[in-house]
Design a protein around this motif. Structure first.
Motif, PDB file in Angstrom:
ATOM      1  N   GLU A  92       0.926  -1.232   0.003  1.00 30.84           N
ATOM      2  CA  GLU A  92      -0.105  -0.120  -0.077  1.00 30.84           C
ATOM      3  C   GLU A  92       0.943   1.331   0.051  1.00 30.84           C
ATOM      4  O   GLU A  92       2.021   1.067   0.239  1.00 30.84           O
ATOM      5  N   GLY A  93       0.139   2.632  -0.370  1.00 30.12           N
ATOM      6  CA  GLY A  93       0.796   3.772  -0.265  1.00 30.12           C
ATOM      7  C   GLY A  93       1.736   4.219  -1.255  1.00 30.12           C
ATOM      8  O   GLY A  93       2.696   4.885  -1.060  1.00 30.12           O
ATOM      9  N   LEU A  98       5.637   6.641  -8.584  1.00 32.83           N
ATOM     10  CA  LEU A  98       6.276   5.519  -8.245  1.00 32.83           C
ATOM     11  C   LEU A  98       5.722   4.238  -9.157  1.00 32.83           C
ATOM     12  O   LEU A  98       6.409   3.511  -9.827  1.00 32.83           O
ATOM     13  N   SER A  99       4.351   4.259  -9.254  1.00 32.30           N
ATOM     14  CA  SER A  99       3.605   3.279  -9.978  1.00 32.30           C
ATOM     15  C   SER A  99       4.003   3.509 -11.541  1.00 32.30           C
ATOM     16  O   SER A  99       4.205   2.391 -12.190  1.00 32.30           O
ATOM     17  N   LYS A 100       3.919   4.638 -12.014  1.00 35.57           N
ATOM     18  CA  LYS A 100       4.466   4.851 -13.220  1.00 35.57           C
ATOM     19  C   LYS A 100       6.032   4.262 -13.558  1.00 35.57           C
ATOM     20  O   LYS A 100       6.066   3.674 -14.703  1.00 35.57           O
TER      21      LYS A 100
END
Length: 115
Positions: A92-93, A98-100
């Motif tokens: 989570e979080g 960061l996801s990209k």
């Protein structure tokens, strides 16, 4: 995913077991991808332990759900190096950035695997 959440090395651990201790300590507080990666790591540890002549007949690798232990092989076995782990239930979080970045890395790796 697997998370290594506890590392212990007894004060009495002999110097010749240091390569095994270092190998285990490197995984402390690390994430491991899956069960097959864990099995590969355990094989690596066993190989590392078997490569130490002084350890033969004195120490063995004991693995059970949730821990990896190097123990003595005499009447009262004693754990000298221990690494505990547990399954990661969720992550989570993460920020959108960061996801990209993770998605870009995954795409690059996927292209590299195809070529």
């Amino acid at each position: 995913m697997i998370f290594f959440d506890y590392y212990f090395k007894a004060y009495s651990t002999p110097k010749y077991l240091e390569p095994v201790a270092v190998c285990m300590e490197r995984r402390y507080q690390a994430l491991m991808a899956d069960e097959s990666t864990l099995k590969t790591f355990i094989k690596e540890l066993k190989s590392e332990l078997d490569a130490i002549p002084k350890a033969k007949g004195r120490y063995k690798l004991k693995v059970d759900k949730g821990y990896i232990n190097i123990i003595t092989v005499h009447e009262f076995s004693e754990g000298v190096i221990r690494l505990q782990y547990k399954d990661v239930l969720s992550l989570e979080g993460f920020s959108k950035e960061l996801s990209k970045n993770l998605n870009e890395v995954i795409r690059k790796e996927a292209k590299h695997d195809i070529i």
